[in-house]
Scaffold this motif. Structure first.
Motif, PDB file in Angstrom:
ATOM      1  N   ASP A  35       0.843  -1.161  -0.026  1.00  0.00           N
ATOM      2  CA  ASP A  35      -0.054   0.098  -0.054  1.00  0.00           C
ATOM      3  C   ASP A  35       0.977   1.321   0.051  1.00  0.00           C
ATOM      4  O   ASP A  35       1.398   1.477   1.078  1.00  0.00           O
ATOM      5  CB  ASP A  35      -0.906  -0.111   1.234  1.00  0.00           C
ATOM      6  CG  ASP A  35      -1.829   1.049   1.226  1.00  0.00           C
ATOM      7  OD1 ASP A  35      -1.552   2.200   0.499  1.00  0.00           O
ATOM      8  OD2 ASP A  35      -3.045   1.069   1.894  1.00  0.00           O
ATOM      9  N   PRO A  36       0.926   2.133  -1.111  1.00  0.00           N
ATOM     10  CA  PRO A  36       1.564   3.093  -1.014  1.00  0.00           C
ATOM     11  C   PRO A  36       1.329   4.327  -0.091  1.00  0.00           C
ATOM     12  O   PRO A  36       2.451   4.978   0.517  1.00  0.00           O
ATOM     13  CB  PRO A  36       1.260   3.881  -2.480  1.00  0.00           C
ATOM     14  CG  PRO A  36       0.645   2.719  -3.252  1.00  0.00           C
ATOM     15  CD  PRO A  36      -0.030   1.933  -2.334  1.00  0.00           C
ATOM     16  N   ASP A  37       0.084   4.435   0.503  1.00  0.00           N
ATOM     17  CA  ASP A  37      -0.203   5.318   1.477  1.00  0.00           C
ATOM     18  C   ASP A  37       0.508   4.802   2.800  1.00  0.00           C
ATOM     19  O   ASP A  37       1.079   5.658   3.556  1.00  0.00           O
ATOM     20  CB  ASP A  37      -1.422   5.350   1.566  1.00  0.00           C
ATOM     21  CG  ASP A  37      -2.384   6.055   0.434  1.00  0.00           C
ATOM     22  OD1 ASP A  37      -1.510   7.032  -0.238  1.00  0.00           O
ATOM     23  OD2 ASP A  37      -3.380   5.803   0.070  1.00  0.00           O
ATOM     24  N   ARG A  38       0.347   3.565   2.805  1.00  0.00           N
ATOM     25  CA  ARG A  38       1.131   3.087   4.311  1.00  0.00           C
ATOM     26  C   ARG A  38       2.675   3.290   4.282  1.00  0.00           C
ATOM     27  O   ARG A  38       3.262   3.525   5.184  1.00  0.00           O
ATOM     28  CB  ARG A  38       0.890   1.773   4.592  1.00  0.00           C
ATOM     29  CG  ARG A  38      -0.618   1.275   5.050  1.00  0.00           C
ATOM     30  CD  ARG A  38      -0.861  -0.020   5.352  1.00  0.00           C
ATOM     31  NE  ARG A  38      -2.249  -0.458   5.989  1.00  0.00           N
ATOM     32  CZ  ARG A  38      -2.300  -1.615   6.325  1.00  0.00           C
ATOM     33  NH1 ARG A  38      -1.591  -2.570   6.087  1.00  0.00           N
ATOM     34  NH2 ARG A  38      -3.699  -1.644   6.919  1.00  0.00           N
ATOM     35  N   VAL A  39       3.326   3.023   3.187  1.00  0.00           N
ATOM     36  CA  VAL A  39       4.628   3.121   2.998  1.00  0.00           C
ATOM     37  C   VAL A  39       5.228   4.652   2.881  1.00  0.00           C
ATOM     38  O   VAL A  39       6.005   5.071   3.858  1.00  0.00           O
ATOM     39  CB  VAL A  39       5.347   2.705   1.849  1.00  0.00           C
ATOM     40  CG1 VAL A  39       6.507   3.055   1.219  1.00  0.00           C
ATOM     41  CG2 VAL A  39       4.880   1.186   1.598  1.00  0.00           C
ATOM     42  N   ALA A  52       6.390  -2.689  -2.188  1.00  0.00           N
ATOM     43  CA  ALA A  52       6.610  -4.046  -3.128  1.00  0.00           C
ATOM     44  C   ALA A  52       5.825  -5.013  -2.544  1.00  0.00           C
ATOM     45  O   ALA A  52       5.044  -5.067  -1.260  1.00  0.00           O
ATOM     46  CB  ALA A  52       8.050  -4.286  -2.481  1.00  0.00           C
ATOM     47  N   ASP A  53       5.535  -6.019  -3.650  1.00  0.00           N
ATOM     48  CA  ASP A  53       4.692  -7.389  -3.319  1.00  0.00           C
ATOM     49  C   ASP A  53       5.942  -8.437  -3.104  1.00  0.00           C
ATOM     50  O   ASP A  53       6.584  -8.878  -3.712  1.00  0.00           O
ATOM     51  CB  ASP A  53       4.034  -7.825  -4.694  1.00  0.00           C
ATOM     52  CG  ASP A  53       3.485  -9.216  -4.519  1.00  0.00           C
ATOM     53  OD1 ASP A  53       3.356  -9.387  -3.515  1.00  0.00           O
ATOM     54  OD2 ASP A  53       2.696  -9.561  -5.388  1.00  0.00           O
ATOM     55  N   THR A  54       6.048  -8.805  -1.489  1.00  0.00           N
ATOM     56  CA  THR A  54       6.836  -9.629  -1.020  1.00  0.00           C
ATOM     57  C   THR A  54       6.579 -11.090  -1.469  1.00  0.00           C
ATOM     58  O   THR A  54       7.384 -11.986  -0.940  1.00  0.00           O
ATOM     59  CB  THR A  54       6.972  -9.475   0.419  1.00  0.00           C
ATOM     60  OG1 THR A  54       5.835  -9.533   0.968  1.00  0.00           O
ATOM     61  CG2 THR A  54       7.485  -7.979   0.740  1.00  0.00           C
ATOM     62  N   LEU A  60      11.889  -9.227  -4.089  1.00  0.00           N
ATOM     63  CA  LEU A  60      12.600  -9.224  -3.048  1.00  0.00           C
ATOM     64  C   LEU A  60      14.026  -9.307  -3.097  1.00  0.00           C
ATOM     65  O   LEU A  60      14.591  -8.427  -2.505  1.00  0.00           O
ATOM     66  CB  LEU A  60      12.234 -10.608  -2.388  1.00  0.00           C
ATOM     67  CG  LEU A  60      10.840 -10.778  -1.596  1.00  0.00           C
ATOM     68  CD1 LEU A  60      10.546 -12.238  -1.106  1.00  0.00           C
ATOM     69  CD2 LEU A  60      10.924  -9.681  -0.429  1.00  0.00           C
ATOM     70  N   LYS A  61      14.436  -9.690  -4.260  1.00  0.00           N
ATOM     71  CA  LYS A  61      15.780  -9.619  -4.686  1.00  0.00           C
ATOM     72  C   LYS A  61      16.260  -8.090  -5.255  1.00  0.00           C
ATOM     73  O   LYS A  61      17.368  -7.562  -4.724  1.00  0.00           O
ATOM     74  CB  LYS A  61      16.314 -10.469  -5.856  1.00  0.00           C
ATOM     75  CG  LYS A  61      16.275 -11.838  -5.356  1.00  0.00           C
ATOM     76  CD  LYS A  61      16.476 -13.000  -6.694  1.00  0.00           C
ATOM     77  CE  LYS A  61      16.505 -14.274  -5.977  1.00  0.00           C
ATOM     78  NZ  LYS A  61      16.729 -15.463  -7.268  1.00  0.00           N
ATOM     79  N   GLU A  62      15.406  -7.553  -5.730  1.00  0.00           N
ATOM     80  CA  GLU A  62      15.630  -6.361  -6.565  1.00  0.00           C
ATOM     81  C   GLU A  62      15.657  -5.108  -4.986  1.00  0.00           C
ATOM     82  O   GLU A  62      16.383  -4.241  -5.336  1.00  0.00           O
ATOM     83  CB  GLU A  62      14.262  -6.052  -7.181  1.00  0.00           C
ATOM     84  CG  GLU A  62      14.469  -6.399  -8.495  1.00  0.00           C
ATOM     85  CD  GLU A  62      13.321  -6.074  -9.519  1.00  0.00           C
ATOM     86  OE1 GLU A  62      12.433  -5.505  -9.066  1.00  0.00           O
ATOM     87  OE2 GLU A  62      13.295  -6.551 -10.413  1.00  0.00           O
TER      88      GLU A  62
END
Length: 223
Positions: A35-39, A52-54, A60-62
């Motif tokens: 969620d961009p707002d939470r970040v 990110a979608d973990t 995850l690597k990126e």
């Protein structure tokens, strides 16, 4: 010595509070959520904040998750995402993974796939509150295993002026007083002749059933 790095995945109330506390302690923290707002809420709190979608290993690597020492998976209600994320982290060789579980089934799966530590914040808080309801002299409660716990209690009239020998708590209740906090002083492994004073804080360890009997008989609110 290299400073430990942490990542918190899932910035709801639980994950967010961990992120804040780690940051307050001066730790390097990567805050991650889909969620961009939470970040955005944590961009000025965490060392790094990432959308990110973990559940995607490539993502995850990126973001360099393999460089993190300890990852806390605090994903909310999406059990599938929590499990997949934990699995990906294990495959990437993360040294330590702590995961929030939604229920006992979730915990079993997490343990099977290699989570290092599984927490039940709602359940554990419920137990703490229940013990506090029994008596306001029960200050804190920490589960060690399914059957053993540590409880922090305030000594009232029933214990005041008596020594550990007088109370014979180990024989009567099967519990051990491992420390006494008195003002700014902490008595570790107190002597059997130590006299307990009213409002001393006792650190007690034992089986849950024994602690329960101890609380009901000795740790009661004064009238």
């Amino acid at each position: 010595m290299k400073k430990k790095e942490y990542a918190v995945i899932g910035l709801g109330r639980f994950g967010g509070s961990i992120c804040v506390e780690l940051s307050k302690e001066g730790m390097d923290v990567m805050a991650i959520d889909v969620d961009p707002d939470r970040v955005n809420d944590y961009k000025d709190i965490a060392t790094h904040s990432v959308i990110a979608d973990t559940t995607d290993e490539k993502v995850l690597k990126e973001i360099g998750i393999h460089n993190i020492d300890h990852v806390i998976v605090a994903i909310g209600d999406n059990i599938q995402s929590s499990i997949l994320t934990t699995l990906m982290l294990k495959e990437l060789g993360i040294k330590r993974i702590t995961v929030k579980a939604q229920n006992d089934y979730h915990e079993k799966v997490l343990n099977k796939i290699g989570a290092d530590y599984v927490v039940h914040p709602e359940r554990d808080m419920g137990r703490r509150i229940a013990h506090n309801i029994i008596s306001s002299n029960v200050l804190d409660y920490l589960e060690l295993s399914d059957e053993h716990s540590v409880v922090e209690v305030k000594a009232g009239d029933k214990m005041s002026g008596k020594t550990l020998v007088d109370l014979d708590i180990r024989a009567e209740y099967g519990c051990n007083i491992v420390a006494i906090k008195r003002d700014k002083e902490v008595l570790v492994s107190p002597l059997a002749t130590e006299e307990i004073r009213k409002n001393d804080i006792l650190i007690v360890i034992g089986a849950d059933r024994d602690i329960s009997r101890f609380e009901k008989n000795l740790v009661v609110d004064d009238d």
